[in-house]
Design a protein around this motif. Structure first.
Motif, PDB file in Angstrom:
ATOM      1  N   LEU A 153     -73.532  -5.530  -3.016  1.00 37.09           N
ATOM      2  CA  LEU A 153     -73.349  -5.041  -4.378  1.00 37.09           C
ATOM      3  C   LEU A 153     -74.630  -4.453  -4.959  1.00 37.09           C
ATOM      4  CD1 LEU A 153     -71.142  -7.877  -5.934  1.00 37.09           C
ATOM      5  CD2 LEU A 153     -70.411  -5.743  -4.861  1.00 37.09           C
ATOM      6  N   GLY A 154     -75.662  -4.376  -4.142  1.00 44.34           N
ATOM      7  CA  GLY A 154     -76.927  -3.857  -4.640  1.00 44.34           C
ATOM      8  C   GLY A 154     -77.672  -4.844  -5.511  1.00 44.34           C
ATOM      9  N   ALA A 155     -77.302  -6.113  -5.433  1.00 50.75           N
ATOM     10  CA  ALA A 155     -77.968  -7.164  -6.196  1.00 50.75           C
ATOM     11  C   ALA A 155     -78.738  -8.056  -5.226  1.00 50.75           C
ATOM     12  CB  ALA A 155     -76.958  -7.993  -6.989  1.00 50.75           C
ATOM     13  N   VAL A 156     -79.597  -8.901  -5.760  1.00 49.58           N
ATOM     14  CA  VAL A 156     -80.383  -9.806  -4.934  1.00 49.58           C
ATOM     15  C   VAL A 156     -80.287 -11.208  -5.500  1.00 49.58           C
ATOM     16  CG1 VAL A 156     -82.017  -8.079  -4.096  1.00 49.58           C
ATOM     17  CG2 VAL A 156     -82.462  -9.230  -6.259  1.00 49.58           C
ATOM     18  N   VAL A 157     -80.549 -12.194  -4.639  1.00 51.13           N
ATOM     19  CA  VAL A 157     -80.426 -13.591  -5.057  1.00 51.13           C
ATOM     20  C   VAL A 157     -81.390 -13.923  -6.190  1.00 51.13           C
ATOM     21  CG1 VAL A 157     -80.683 -15.981  -4.293  1.00 51.13           C
ATOM     22  CG2 VAL A 157     -79.555 -14.318  -2.817  1.00 51.13           C
ATOM     23  N   ASP A 158     -82.595 -13.322  -6.170  1.00 56.01           N
ATOM     24  CA  ASP A 158     -83.586 -13.666  -7.193  1.00 56.01           C
ATOM     25  C   ASP A 158     -83.638 -12.628  -8.313  1.00 56.01           C
ATOM     26  OD1 ASP A 158     -84.644 -11.619  -5.751  1.00 56.01           O
ATOM     27  OD2 ASP A 158     -86.637 -12.481  -5.541  1.00 56.01           O
ATOM     28  N   ASP A 159     -82.487 -12.002  -8.616  1.00 59.29           N
ATOM     29  CA  ASP A 159     -82.415 -11.020  -9.690  1.00 59.29           C
ATOM     30  C   ASP A 159     -82.640 -11.715 -11.034  1.00 59.29           C
ATOM     31  OD1 ASP A 159     -81.914  -8.977 -11.399  1.00 59.29           O
ATOM     32  OD2 ASP A 159     -79.929  -8.492 -10.634  1.00 59.29           O
ATOM     33  N   LEU A 169     -66.390 -17.988  -0.778  1.00 59.27           N
ATOM     34  CA  LEU A 169     -67.185 -17.376  -1.837  1.00 59.27           C
ATOM     35  C   LEU A 169     -66.544 -16.085  -2.327  1.00 59.27           C
ATOM     36  CD1 LEU A 169     -70.860 -17.782  -0.547  1.00 59.27           C
ATOM     37  CD2 LEU A 169     -69.887 -18.797  -2.618  1.00 59.27           C
ATOM     38  N   VAL A 170     -66.598 -15.892  -3.647  1.00 62.13           N
ATOM     39  CA  VAL A 170     -66.160 -14.653  -4.277  1.00 62.13           C
ATOM     40  C   VAL A 170     -67.272 -14.205  -5.218  1.00 62.13           C
ATOM     41  CG1 VAL A 170     -64.451 -13.529  -5.761  1.00 62.13           C
ATOM     42  CG2 VAL A 170     -63.730 -15.302  -4.148  1.00 62.13           C
ATOM     43  N   VAL A 171     -67.683 -12.959  -5.093  1.00 59.07           N
ATOM     44  CA  VAL A 171     -68.736 -12.392  -5.934  1.00 59.07           C
ATOM     45  C   VAL A 171     -68.171 -11.150  -6.598  1.00 59.07           C
ATOM     46  CG1 VAL A 171     -71.051 -11.387  -5.965  1.00 59.07           C
ATOM     47  CG2 VAL A 171     -70.536 -13.274  -4.416  1.00 59.07           C
ATOM     48  N   ALA A 172     -68.304 -11.053  -7.931  1.00 59.15           N
ATOM     49  CA  ALA A 172     -67.701  -9.939  -8.659  1.00 59.15           C
ATOM     50  C   ALA A 172     -68.663  -9.387  -9.696  1.00 59.15           C
ATOM     51  CB  ALA A 172     -66.407 -10.376  -9.346  1.00 59.15           C
ATOM     52  N   GLU A 173     -68.638  -8.066  -9.850  1.00 58.33           N
ATOM     53  CA  GLU A 173     -69.422  -7.406 -10.895  1.00 58.33           C
ATOM     54  C   GLU A 173     -68.627  -7.396 -12.199  1.00 58.33           C
ATOM     55  OE1 GLU A 173     -72.019  -3.895  -8.857  1.00 58.33           O
ATOM     56  OE2 GLU A 173     -69.868  -3.556  -9.023  1.00 58.33           O
ATOM     57  N   LEU A 174     -69.280  -7.778 -13.289  1.00 62.04           N
ATOM     58  CA  LEU A 174     -68.722  -7.631 -14.625  1.00 62.04           C
ATOM     59  C   LEU A 174     -69.586  -6.595 -15.329  1.00 62.04           C
ATOM     60  CD1 LEU A 174     -68.164 -11.417 -15.324  1.00 62.04           C
ATOM     61  CD2 LEU A 174     -66.403  -9.734 -14.795  1.00 62.04           C
ATOM     62  N   LEU A 175     -69.031  -5.408 -15.515  1.00 62.35           N
ATOM     63  CA  LEU A 175     -69.801  -4.254 -15.987  1.00 62.35           C
ATOM     64  C   LEU A 175     -69.804  -4.180 -17.511  1.00 62.35           C
ATOM     65  CD1 LEU A 175     -68.387  -1.658 -13.445  1.00 62.35           C
ATOM     66  CD2 LEU A 175     -70.444  -3.063 -13.209  1.00 62.35           C
ATOM     67  N   PHE A 176     -70.963  -3.850 -18.086  1.00 64.06           N
ATOM     68  CA  PHE A 176     -71.082  -3.632 -19.526  1.00 64.06           C
ATOM     69  C   PHE A 176     -70.712  -2.179 -19.843  1.00 64.06           C
ATOM     70  CE2 PHE A 176     -74.939  -6.674 -19.047  1.00 64.06           C
ATOM     71  CZ  PHE A 176     -74.085  -7.720 -18.768  1.00 64.06           C
ATOM     72  N   ASP A 177     -70.537  -1.880 -21.135  1.00 63.90           N
ATOM     73  CA  ASP A 177     -70.201  -0.510 -21.512  1.00 63.90           C
ATOM     74  C   ASP A 177     -71.412   0.413 -21.489  1.00 63.90           C
ATOM     75  OD1 ASP A 177     -71.402  -1.762 -23.638  1.00 63.90           O
ATOM     76  OD2 ASP A 177     -70.165  -0.806 -25.178  1.00 63.90           O
ATOM     77  N   ARG A 178     -72.614  -0.153 -21.461  1.00 56.01           N
ATOM     78  CA  ARG A 178     -73.832   0.649 -21.387  1.00 56.01           C
ATOM     79  C   ARG A 178     -74.967  -0.216 -20.869  1.00 56.01           C
ATOM     80  NH1 ARG A 178     -77.385  -0.598 -25.397  1.00 56.01           N
ATOM     81  NH2 ARG A 178     -76.589  -1.818 -27.159  1.00 56.01           N
ATOM     82  N   ILE A 237     -64.151  -5.123 -14.758  1.00 57.98           N
ATOM     83  CA  ILE A 237     -64.387  -5.549 -13.386  1.00 57.98           C
ATOM     84  C   ILE A 237     -64.910  -4.376 -12.552  1.00 57.98           C
ATOM     85  CG2 ILE A 237     -63.353  -6.542 -11.318  1.00 57.98           C
ATOM     86  CD1 ILE A 237     -63.502  -8.437 -13.690  1.00 57.98           C
ATOM     87  N   GLY A 238     -65.957  -4.622 -11.804  1.00 56.88           N
ATOM     88  CA  GLY A 238     -66.484  -3.639 -10.868  1.00 56.88           C
ATOM     89  C   GLY A 238     -66.071  -4.014  -9.457  1.00 56.88           C
ATOM     90  N   ARG A 239     -67.018  -3.994  -8.542  1.00 59.83           N
ATOM     91  CA  ARG A 239     -66.724  -4.323  -7.145  1.00 59.83           C
ATOM     92  C   ARG A 239     -66.612  -5.838  -6.950  1.00 59.83           C
ATOM     93  NH1 ARG A 239     -71.820  -1.307  -4.720  1.00 59.83           N
ATOM     94  NH2 ARG A 239     -72.642  -2.269  -6.629  1.00 59.83           N
ATOM     95  N   ILE A 240     -65.773  -6.250  -6.019  1.00 58.34           N
ATOM     96  CA  ILE A 240     -65.579  -7.664  -5.681  1.00 58.34           C
ATOM     97  C   ILE A 240     -65.786  -7.821  -4.177  1.00 58.34           C
ATOM     98  CG2 ILE A 240     -63.978  -9.611  -5.643  1.00 58.34           C
ATOM     99  CD1 ILE A 240     -62.585  -8.450  -8.059  1.00 58.34           C
ATOM    100  N   TYR A 263     -73.290  -8.094 -15.102  1.00 59.33           N
ATOM    101  CA  TYR A 263     -73.535  -9.484 -14.718  1.00 59.33           C
ATOM    102  C   TYR A 263     -72.746  -9.741 -13.449  1.00 59.33           C
ATOM    103  CZ  TYR A 263     -73.361 -14.559 -14.649  1.00 59.33           C
ATOM    104  OH  TYR A 263     -73.465 -15.868 -14.261  1.00 59.33           O
ATOM    105  N   VAL A 264     -73.359 -10.408 -12.480  1.00 60.66           N
ATOM    106  CA  VAL A 264     -72.687 -10.692 -11.213  1.00 60.66           C
ATOM    107  C   VAL A 264     -72.205 -12.146 -11.223  1.00 60.66           C
ATOM    108  CG1 VAL A 264     -72.913 -10.794  -8.712  1.00 60.66           C
ATOM    109  CG2 VAL A 264     -74.075  -8.980  -9.993  1.00 60.66           C
TER     110      VAL A 264
END
Length: 286
Positions: A102-108, A183-192, A172-175, A147-148
């Protein structure tokens, strides 16, 4: 030797300066530090670690009329243990891979959880039928736009049936899912995208129809957080005989406290100034 945040807070109180005034004095020296960062430093929610931040701490020693190195000496590198989430989740390696997809990292650390309120409903079949979360996050850096969410199901969880719903102020973004570790990881996207220091409130829900008998619900925190409240409600047809709240710090500390079911067949816990670890409520069935 006092901890850095304690020494800083006491020095600021002794001088009677506001955080806005400290920010201004630092800016006069060519050092840009936000009021929110100063607040986190003196509350212990974050530590100055970048070279620019260490320079700001050295300047604070002068501004607060402290002896040289009295604050910077408290920032010596701490002995590194395992990655924060590895200490509280055995599936950390898989989690790291899912986040990377998802382009995120554990220590984000771009976002800080300022507050979180969760409600969990346990049905008549003793399984958790609904989880709903209201969350307040604050950006530490520019361009934070999501937020992931991370969910770990029970051993017999079918991750393909786990649903994530955006209820308010997010979408909802990518899951990503991993059946072997549930494990399930999901993107919760903001409007900006947020600016540094801005806050955002989001509300979302998660469903897992596996039907497994539940004996606990817990929330893991990878980084220091503000306040967390968890409410667990039970169906009148299936009430536990004993409840307890518990907390496990990444450092290995553990605490347990008995809870009492109220007349609405629910119990709750509230925790603040959270450090990396796990907080939850457990219960025993008849």
């Amino acid at each position: 030797m006092p901890e850095f945040h304690v020494a800083l807070r006491e020095a600021v109180e002794a001088r009677g300066l506001t955080l806005e005034r400290l920010r201004h004095r630092l800016e006069e020296r060519g050092l840009r530090v936000g009021v929110s960062s100063l607040s986190y430093w003196q509350s212990g929610l974050r530590r100055p670690e970048r070279p620019e931040s260490i320079k700001a701490v050295a300047a604070l020693e002068e501004i607060l009329a402290l002896p040289p190195t009295s604050l910077t000496s408290l920032l010596r590198p701490r002995r590194r243990g395992p990655a924060p989430y590895a200490a509280i989740m055995r599936q950390a390696a898989v989690l790291g891979r899912l986040l990377e997809e998802l382009g995120a990292v554990v220590d984000d650390r771009r976002l800080h959880i300022a507050a979180m309120y969760e409600t969990v409903r346990v049905g008549a079949d003793r399984g958790i039928v609904r989880r709903e979360t209201v969350q307040v996050v604050q950006a530490h850096e520019e361009h934070a736009d999501r937020y992931v969410m991370i969910y770990r199901g029970d051993p017999d969880c079918d991750v393909e049936r786990v649903g994530v719903a955006a209820l308010e102020d997010c979408r909802i973004g990518r899951i990503r899912r991993d059946a072997a570790t549930c494990l399930v990881v999901a993107e919760l996207l903001f409007d900006r995208a947020l600016r540094a220091g801005e806050t955002h409130v989001l509300r979302y829900a998660l469903t897992d129809p596996c039907g497994a008998e539940a004996r606990e619900y817990e929330r893991g925190f990878r980084f220091p957080a503000g306040q967390y409240t968890l409410r667990v409600g039970f169906d009148p047809a299936a009430l536990p005989v004993r409840l307890r709240r518990y907390a496990r710090r990444a450092a290995g500390d553990e605490s347990v406290e008995e809870l009492t079911l109220n007349s609405h067949q629910s119990a709750h816990l509230t925790a603040s100034s959270l450090q990396p670890g796990v907080v939850g409520i457990g219960w025993d069935w008849p």
